[in-house]
Motif scaffolding. Sequence first.
Motif, PDB file in Angstrom:
ATOM      1  N   ARG A  41       0.846  -1.187   0.000  1.00 24.73           N
ATOM      2  CA  ARG A  41       0.000   0.000   0.000  1.00 24.73           C
ATOM      3  C   ARG A  41       0.886   1.242   0.000  1.00 24.73           C
ATOM      4  NH1 ARG A  41      -5.507  -0.626  -0.546  1.00 24.73           N
ATOM      5  NH2 ARG A  41      -6.092   0.649   1.212  1.00 24.73           N
ATOM      6  N   TYR A  47      -0.289  -5.332   0.801  1.00 24.82           N
ATOM      7  CA  TYR A  47      -1.561  -5.184   0.094  1.00 24.82           C
ATOM      8  C   TYR A  47      -2.504  -6.333   0.431  1.00 24.82           C
ATOM      9  CZ  TYR A  47      -4.694  -3.745  -3.670  1.00 24.82           C
ATOM     10  OH  TYR A  47      -5.783  -3.298  -4.381  1.00 24.82           O
ATOM     11  N   HIS A  51      -5.643  -5.121   2.437  1.00 24.09           N
ATOM     12  CA  HIS A  51      -6.739  -4.952   1.480  1.00 24.09           C
ATOM     13  C   HIS A  51      -7.419  -6.267   1.083  1.00 24.09           C
ATOM     14  CE1 HIS A  51      -9.310  -2.778  -1.169  1.00 24.09           C
ATOM     15  NE2 HIS A  51      -9.011  -3.609  -2.155  1.00 24.09           N
ATOM     16  N   ASN A 151     -11.114   0.475   1.847  1.00 25.07           N
ATOM     17  CA  ASN A 151     -10.216   1.568   1.461  1.00 25.07           C
ATOM     18  C   ASN A 151     -10.412   2.809   2.328  1.00 25.07           C
ATOM     19  OD1 ASN A 151      -8.591   0.493  -0.588  1.00 25.07           O
ATOM     20  ND2 ASN A 151     -10.186   0.768  -2.127  1.00 25.07           N
TER      21      ASN A 151
END
Length: 214
Positions: A41, A47, A51, A151
């Motif tokens: 990120r 990530y 996420h 997000n």
Amino acid sequence: MKKLPKVTKKELLDQIGEFGKRDLVKKALDLSSKAHAKQKRENGASYLHQHIYYVTSLLFSAYKKDKEIEKLLVLALLHDTVEDTDVKLSQIQKIFGENIAETVSLLSKESSKQDDTLSDAEKYMETQNYLEKLSGNREAVIVKLFDRLANVRCINEEAVERKPKKYLRYFKETKNLYIPLAKKYDLKKLVKELEDEVDRIQDLLGEILITHRD
């Protein structure tokens, strides 16, 4: 400073239990874990942890009793593979079938890899067109809404200070595009969670928001 979310692969597998042993879920977890392995990120976090696994965890918490939960898990794990990695849609179709591939295609923004060349207004319009395109597909809508929730929950003071215009756009998109889409599908809990994040981001933006009213 807001503590940012993180979900490890082990934590996700513990959470989803028997679903983690289903063939397509196992394949999706394996493919996404390899495809996103080296991605980070903007804040330097993994990530996958901040996420992909986090989106999947949020979705499972809300939809574990849904009749399409296995498909939703697969889509959550794969939703960024075509858009953000070298995985091809043809690979998705070969492994997971045409239906999953079609939904992953809907979830993939075509211009994502050239995103830096677009103005904030163009990015907003791209998001609007993108959401209109996928708005008729229930599973795509659910995955995309949890993608956005994940997000915006990662937006903190440091992020806003670093890229104020980007997160002003995130604020506007979430308020004007994502929340109405959640309302269209009568997803009351998700609407409330997104509205709470909009209020929090509004406070973070402060004076920036006042000078960019439109």
